[in-house]
Scaffold this motif. Structure first.
Motif, PDB file in Angstrom:
ATOM      1  N   LYS A 181      -4.492  -4.281  -0.164  1.00 45.81           N
ATOM      2  CA  LYS A 181      -4.435  -5.097   0.987  1.00 45.81           C
ATOM      3  C   LYS A 181      -3.280  -5.895   1.004  1.00 45.81           C
ATOM      4  O   LYS A 181      -2.815  -6.268   1.882  1.00 45.81           O
ATOM      5  CB  LYS A 181      -5.737  -5.888   1.254  1.00 45.81           C
ATOM      6  CG  LYS A 181      -6.905  -5.085   1.402  1.00 45.81           C
ATOM      7  CD  LYS A 181      -8.122  -5.823   1.679  1.00 45.81           C
ATOM      8  CE  LYS A 181      -9.474  -4.923   1.721  1.00 45.81           C
ATOM      9  NZ  LYS A 181     -10.731  -5.982   1.780  1.00 45.81           N
ATOM     10  N   SER A 182      -2.882  -6.251  -0.236  1.00 44.78           N
ATOM     11  CA  SER A 182      -1.656  -7.241  -0.246  1.00 44.78           C
ATOM     12  C   SER A 182      -0.522  -6.605  -0.617  1.00 44.78           C
ATOM     13  O   SER A 182      -0.518  -5.362  -1.505  1.00 44.78           O
ATOM     14  CB  SER A 182      -1.866  -8.355  -1.430  1.00 44.78           C
ATOM     15  OG  SER A 182      -0.857  -9.210  -1.634  1.00 44.78           O
ATOM     16  N   ARG A 183       0.727  -6.814  -0.415  1.00 52.42           N
ATOM     17  CA  ARG A 183       1.941  -6.135  -0.815  1.00 52.42           C
ATOM     18  C   ARG A 183       2.529  -6.838  -2.179  1.00 52.42           C
ATOM     19  O   ARG A 183       3.622  -6.284  -2.337  1.00 52.42           O
ATOM     20  CB  ARG A 183       3.027  -6.224   0.395  1.00 52.42           C
ATOM     21  CG  ARG A 183       2.593  -5.545   1.572  1.00 52.42           C
ATOM     22  CD  ARG A 183       3.446  -5.229   2.649  1.00 52.42           C
ATOM     23  NE  ARG A 183       3.298  -4.171   3.794  1.00 52.42           N
ATOM     24  CZ  ARG A 183       3.595  -3.193   3.741  1.00 52.42           C
ATOM     25  NH1 ARG A 183       4.047  -2.533   2.448  1.00 52.42           N
ATOM     26  NH2 ARG A 183       3.224  -2.063   4.718  1.00 52.42           N
ATOM     27  N   ARG A 184       1.962  -7.815  -2.434  1.00 52.80           N
ATOM     28  CA  ARG A 184       2.433  -8.567  -3.834  1.00 52.80           C
ATOM     29  C   ARG A 184       2.647  -7.754  -4.894  1.00 52.80           C
ATOM     30  O   ARG A 184       1.720  -6.627  -4.968  1.00 52.80           O
ATOM     31  CB  ARG A 184       1.724  -9.606  -4.038  1.00 52.80           C
ATOM     32  CG  ARG A 184       0.369  -9.490  -4.609  1.00 52.80           C
ATOM     33  CD  ARG A 184      -0.543 -10.679  -4.746  1.00 52.80           C
ATOM     34  NE  ARG A 184      -1.754 -10.430  -5.438  1.00 52.80           N
ATOM     35  CZ  ARG A 184      -1.956 -10.158  -6.711  1.00 52.80           C
ATOM     36  NH1 ARG A 184      -1.083  -9.877  -7.798  1.00 52.80           N
ATOM     37  NH2 ARG A 184      -3.338  -9.658  -7.053  1.00 52.80           N
ATOM     38  N   ARG A 261       2.323  -0.616  -5.493  1.00 52.47           N
ATOM     39  CA  ARG A 261       2.878  -1.833  -5.698  1.00 52.47           C
ATOM     40  C   ARG A 261       3.807  -1.857  -6.900  1.00 52.47           C
ATOM     41  O   ARG A 261       3.190  -1.344  -8.091  1.00 52.47           O
ATOM     42  CB  ARG A 261       1.545  -2.673  -5.593  1.00 52.47           C
ATOM     43  CG  ARG A 261       0.901  -2.540  -4.376  1.00 52.47           C
ATOM     44  CD  ARG A 261       1.575  -3.269  -3.342  1.00 52.47           C
ATOM     45  NE  ARG A 261       0.790  -3.195  -1.975  1.00 52.47           N
ATOM     46  CZ  ARG A 261       0.770  -2.257  -1.090  1.00 52.47           C
ATOM     47  NH1 ARG A 261       1.600  -1.317  -1.130  1.00 52.47           N
ATOM     48  NH2 ARG A 261       0.171  -2.436  -0.082  1.00 52.47           N
TER      49      ARG A 261
END
Length: 304
Positions: A181-184, A261
Motif C-alpha cells: 500500500k505504501s511506496r516507501r 519496493r
C-alpha cells in the motif's frame, strides 16, 4: 623449393601473362618496362625455368609459364579472399560473438542489445548462453563464450573482470499485500517474519540476501527455494510469499499481480561485470556489442 616473392611481384607476372606486352603491362601497373622485366627475370631465376618466350615481335607464355599462371591465379584469389575475410570481421560485416549471461541479464539487457546490434550488423552471428556465474566462467575459459556477464568477480588468474554497473535489491510482493500500500522503501528486518521465496544457496542472489540478513543479526531461512525467475513470479503472485531480488531479476519476475519496493538497511548493490580471458583482446564485433550491453544495462537499472 620455396621462392621468395611478394604479392606485388606475382601481380606483375599475372599482368604480363594477360597482356603479353611489356609496355601495356608497365602502364597498367604504373611501372617502367625495365622494372617489369626485372621482376620477371627474378621469378624465372628463382624457379629455374623460363616463364615467357620473348622475341622482337611477340611475348608468349612457355609451357611452364602456363602452368604457373593457373596456380598463381588461384593463389591470388585465395589471398584476396583472406584479406576480404579479415576486413569483413574488422568492419563488422561478418563474424560471430558468443555471450554467456546471467538469466536476469539474458532476459533484459541482452535481447535489447542483440536487437540493436543485429540491425546495425546483420552479417555478424550472435549466440547466447544463459548461465549462472560459475558455469559462465567455465564457458569463457573453455572458449565456448567470448565473454560473460556475471555478478561475481572470478577467482581465476586467467580471467579478467571489468565492471559493467550494479543493481540494487528490491522486494517482490503480491499487489494485495499490506506492505504494497505504501511506496516507501522497506527495510530488510521488516521482512524477517514474512515467508521468503529464494533462489538456492550457490547463487549470488542468495548470498547477498543472507549477507543483508546477517547485517541485521538475523538468519535467513526461506520458506521456498526455486531456481527460475518465472517460478518466483508465479509463487509471489499466488500469495505464497515475498522475494528479495536484484532490480534486473525483478524486471523479469515482476508481473501485473506483483509489485516491487526498494530494500534498505542496508542497501545491497550487486555489481555486474564483464569477464573475459586475460590477455586476449575481444574482436571488434565483441567490443561493439559490449558497448551496447553496457548502455542497455545502465538504462534498465536507471529505469528501475
Amino acid at each position: 623449393m620455396l621462392i621468395n616473392c611478394s604479392l606485388r611481384e606475382l601481380d606483375v607476372f599475372l599482368t604480363l601473362a594477360e597482356t603479353l606486352n611489356y609496355r601495356r603491362a608497365a602502364e597498367r601497373l604504373h611501372l617502367s618496362q625495365p622494372a617489369v622485366s626485372g621482376v620477371i627475370t627474378r621469378l624465372e631465376q628463382s624457379l629455374g625455368s623460363a616463364l615467357f618466350e620473348r622475341s622482337t615481335r611477340a611475348v608468349r607464355l612457355t609451357e611452364a609459364g602456363g602452368v604457373f599462371v593457373e596456380r598463381i591465379r588461384l593463389l591470388r584469389q585465395q589471398a584476396d579472399a583472406a584479406v576480404q575475410a579479415v576486413r569483413d570481421i574488422s568492419e563488422l560485416r561478418e563474424g560471430r560473438v558468443r555471450v554467456a549471461a546471467l538469466p536476469s541479464l539474458a532476459a533484459t539487457a541482452v535481447p535489447a542489445a542483440f536487437a540493436r546490434f543485429g540491425a546495425a550488423h546483420p552479417g555478424v552471428r550472435l549466440e547466447l548462453l544463459d548461465s549462472l556465474s560459475n558455469p559462465a566462467f567455465d564457458s569463457v575459459r573453455a572458449g565456448q563464450a567470448d565473454f560473460a556477464l556475471t555478478a561475481a568477480n572470478p577467482a581465476y588468474a586467467d580471467l579478467e573482470y571489468a565492471p559493467l554497473g550494479e543493481d540494487r535489491f528490491v522486494l517482490l510482493l503480491p499487489a494485495s499485500h499490506p506492505l504494497a500500500k505504501s511506496r516507501r522503501p522497506l527495510r530488510w528486518d521488516e521482512t524477517q517474519d514474512l515467508p521468503h521465496i529464494s533462489m538456492p544457496a550457490p547463487t549470488s542472489v542468495r548470498q547477498y540476501t543472507e549477507e543483508a540478513f546477517l547485517h541485521n543479526g538475523l538468519r535467513f531461512a526461506p520458506r521456498y527455494e526455486v531456481e527460475h525467475l518465472a517460478t518466483i513470479n508465479a509463487m509471489v503472485a499466488a500469495g505464497l510469499g515475498v522475494a528479495a531480488l536484484p532490480e534486473l531479476a525483478a524486471l523479469v519476475a515482476r508481473g501485473p499481480k506483483v509489485l516491487s519496493r526498494p530494500l534498505t538497511g542496508p542497501v545491497m548493490p550487486r555489481p555486474l561485470g564483464l569477464v573475459s580471458l586475460r590477455g586476449r583482446r575481444l574482436s571488434p564485433a565483441a567490443e561493439a556489442l559490449v558497448v551496447m550491453l553496457r548502455e542497455e544495462t545502465l538504462a534498465l537499472i536507471g529505469a528501475g
